[in-house]
Design a protein around this motif. Structure first.
Motif, PDB file in Angstrom:
ATOM      1  N   ASP A 118     -75.700   1.459   5.138  1.00 16.82           N
ATOM      2  CA  ASP A 118     -76.900   0.913   4.485  1.00 16.82           C
ATOM      3  C   ASP A 118     -78.159   1.660   4.965  1.00 16.82           C
ATOM      4  N   MET A 121     -78.242   4.984   3.561  1.00 21.29           N
ATOM      5  CA  MET A 121     -78.636   4.914   2.168  1.00 21.29           C
ATOM      6  C   MET A 121     -80.152   4.735   2.069  1.00 21.29           C
ATOM      7  N   ARG A 122     -80.640   3.808   2.910  1.00 22.72           N
ATOM      8  CA  ARG A 122     -82.073   3.561   2.887  1.00 22.72           C
ATOM      9  C   ARG A 122     -82.848   4.822   3.230  1.00 22.72           C
ATOM     10  N   ILE A 124     -81.860   7.884   2.940  1.00 21.34           N
ATOM     11  CA  ILE A 124     -81.726   8.857   1.865  1.00 21.34           C
ATOM     12  C   ILE A 124     -82.705   8.505   0.736  1.00 21.34           C
ATOM     13  N   ARG A 125     -82.714   7.234   0.424  1.00 17.40           N
ATOM     14  CA  ARG A 125     -83.619   6.814  -0.652  1.00 17.40           C
ATOM     15  C   ARG A 125     -85.079   7.148  -0.326  1.00 17.40           C
ATOM     16  N   ARG A 126     -85.398   6.780   0.970  1.00 16.62           N
ATOM     17  CA  ARG A 126     -86.780   7.060   1.359  1.00 16.62           C
ATOM     18  C   ARG A 126     -87.066   8.538   1.264  1.00 16.62           C
ATOM     19  N   VAL A 128     -85.528  10.712  -0.569  1.00 17.28           N
ATOM     20  CA  VAL A 128     -85.541  11.100  -1.992  1.00 17.28           C
ATOM     21  C   VAL A 128     -86.912  10.705  -2.623  1.00 17.28           C
ATOM     22  N   ALA A 129     -87.359   9.485  -2.276  1.00 23.26           N
ATOM     23  CA  ALA A 129     -88.616   9.010  -2.833  1.00 23.26           C
ATOM     24  C   ALA A 129     -89.765   9.921  -2.407  1.00 23.26           C
ATOM     25  N   SER A 132     -89.417  13.240  -4.062  1.00 20.84           N
ATOM     26  CA  SER A 132     -89.814  13.178  -5.474  1.00 20.84           C
ATOM     27  C   SER A 132     -91.339  13.038  -5.616  1.00 20.84           C
TER      28      SER A 132
END
Lengths: 166, 359
Positions: A118, A121-122, A124-126, A128-129, A132
């Motif tokens: 988790d 994932m978090r 990675i998301r951060r 990625v965000a 981006s």
């Protein structure tokens, strides 16, 4: 018939000598022998009785010892059985404990893995965000020099987003 | 063993028989020259041998008697006590007025002449053949039994074979004869009865052995059996209980048999005396008969010399065989008679120890 008339001389000697023989033998001869034979008889009887007694006693002792040995053997068996049981129980307990431990470790590991996942994932998301946003910034900085292009760009992006979202 | 026996028989028939018949021939001639009698007198021969004698005549070689002299102890009416050897009276010699009588009344006894020329017997306690045997057997018996008794002093250790044998012998008489016959009070009488048995037995046996210093006819002499029977008689009647005497003088029979005329008491009283009398005669007759038979068979050899060599030799053979057989029977009789004398003495003592009947 001189054969049936006792001769006085022989009669005299006979009384005299038979008297001596009876005196000596009936006093020092036969009573001694008879007494000793009687005593020996008594002695043998006593010995036999004692031997019999000793035999019965020995038998008793033998029986006792057998009982003792028997008991000891039973005790021995019992102890072995008990220890066997104990061993089995111990092994069983150990197994159960080990299993429990193992299960616990596995569970913990899984929980950790999930949480790690988790977290990853978090992250990675951060990332990625952030990426981006960065990309968007750079794109925006380079493309938003002209108005049209900007517009076009915005549309294009919006399309992309909507497409990806649909 | 068989081979040895056969060889002995051959030797016997081949060598000894001629010698025996030769001896018989000689004896015959010696007797005939001495007595001037034609016939060999069997009766005298036997009576002479079973009677007592002052010398121990062994044999006769030619004209000389081979004899062992024995001491003569007499108290003469004329010259007081005299002690000398019987050789002084040999072959009819006189010694201080004493000589061996040839008369019918005192044949073979020492006599002396009174003033009126009558033969009388002095008081005579000579050590005759029988007395000599008696002393010898008494000494042997005493040594024998005391030896056995002595070997018991060392405790219960294993005895020699001889002592074991004697013990077996003694205990056989004690357990099988004395104990059951005398009954409850056997302990008091056992020593006497055992002595009695062994005394008779040893004297019987010594009578059977025909070689000097044995072979005297002591147990076939009335003086011997008389004394033994007398001792038993005294012991029986001295140890008689009240019941014993009651059974003699007031027996358990119907009144008419004992009251007006004491018929049964009389019978019982007679039996008191006949019992020891029977003991006396039984032993005497049995032992004398044994000696007489052997002597009679031996006489056959001498009697048949006149019938020629062949008959004499064959009969000698028969006579020797029979004599050997009878001698074996005599060995048996020697034991049996001693046994019976003891047994009956024990039974009489047992009867004298009678106890009141339980009503």
């Amino acid at each position: 018939m001189s054969l049936l008339v006792p001769d006085s001389g022989l009669l005299f000697w006979m009384v005299f000598i038979f008297g001596i023989v009876v005196f000596v033998l009936a006093r020092f001869g036969f009573p001694v022998i008879l007494k000793m034979v009687d005593e020996r008889k008594a002695f043998i009887e006593d010995s036999l009785l004692m031997a019999e007694k000793a035999r019965t006693e020995l038998e008793k002792v033998k029986a006792d010892s057998e009982v003792i040995i028997d008991n000891a053997r039973k005790e021995h068996l019992r102890i072995i059985n008990e220890s066997n049981l104990l061993k089995e129980q111990l092994v069983k307990e150990a197994k159960v404990k080990a299993e429990q431990e193992a299960a616990k470790v596995i569970e913990e590991a899984r929980v950790k893995i999930v949480s790690e996942k988790d977290a990853a994932m978090r992250e990675i998301r951060r990332e990625v965000a952030a990426l981006s946003v960065d990309i968007a910034e750079k794109v925006l900085k380079s493309k938003l020099a002209s108005g049209d292009e900007q517009e076009e760009m915005i549309n294009k992006l919006l399309d992309e987003i909507t497409i990806s979202k649909s | 063993m068989k081979a040895i026996l056969r060889k002995l028989t051959i030797l016997f028939v081949g060598a000894l028989l001629p010698a025996l018949t030769y001896a018989a021939d000689n004896h015959e001639s010696a007797v005939s020259t001495h007595d001037k009698s034609e016939e060999f007198n069997v009766r005298d021969f036997i009576l002479e041998h079973i009677a007592d004698a002052y010398t121990w005549h062994i044999t006769k070689i030619g004209e000389h008697d081979i004899a062992v002299p024995l001491p003569v102890i007499v108290r003469s009416h004329n010259s007081g006590w005299q002690v000398f050897m019987s050789s002084a009276l040999a072959e009819g010699k006189h010694y201080k007025g004493l000589y061996i009588s040839e008369s019918e009344q005192y044949k073979g006894k020492i006599v002396e002449l009174t003033d009126v020329g009558k033969e009388v017997r002095p008081l005579d306690i000579s050590i005759t053949k029988n007395v000599f045997t008696l002393i010898l057997s008494a000494v042997i018996l005493i040594f024998l039994i005391l030896f056995v008794a002595k070997s018991y002093k060392g405790g219960f250790a294993v005895k020699s074979k001889f002592v074991c044998f004697m013990e077996m012998f003694i205990m056989m008489i004690h357990d099988d004869v004395i104990k059951p016959c005398v009954g409850k009070h056997y302990k008091e009488y056992a020593p006497y009865l055992l002595t009695l048995f062994f005394f008779i037995f040893i004297n019987n046996m010594m009578g059977v052995i025909p070689i000097f210093p044995f072979g005297a006819n002591l147990t076939g002499n009335i003086a011997f059996t008389f004394v033994l029977a007398l001792v038993t008689f005294v012991i029986v009647n001295v140890s008689g209980t009240r019941e014993y005497w009651k059974e003699i003088f007031w027996p358990d029979v119907p009144m008419p048999l004992k009251f007006p005329v004491p018929f049964f008491p009389l019978l019982e009283l007679i039996s008191v005396f006949t019992k020891p009398f029977a003991l006396m005669i039984r032993l005497l007759a049995n032992m004398m008969a044994g000696h007489t038979i052997v002597l009679g068979l031996v006489c056959m050899i001498f009697l048949t010399t006149s019938m020629g060599r062949a008959a004499n030799t064959s009969l000698t053979f028969v006579s020797v065989i029979l004599s050997v057989f009878i001698s074996f029977v005599e060995l048996l009789v020697a034991f049996i008679q001693a046994y019976i004398f003891t047994l009956l003495s024990a039974v009489y003592i047992g009867l004298a120890k009678a106890e009141p009947h339980h009503k």
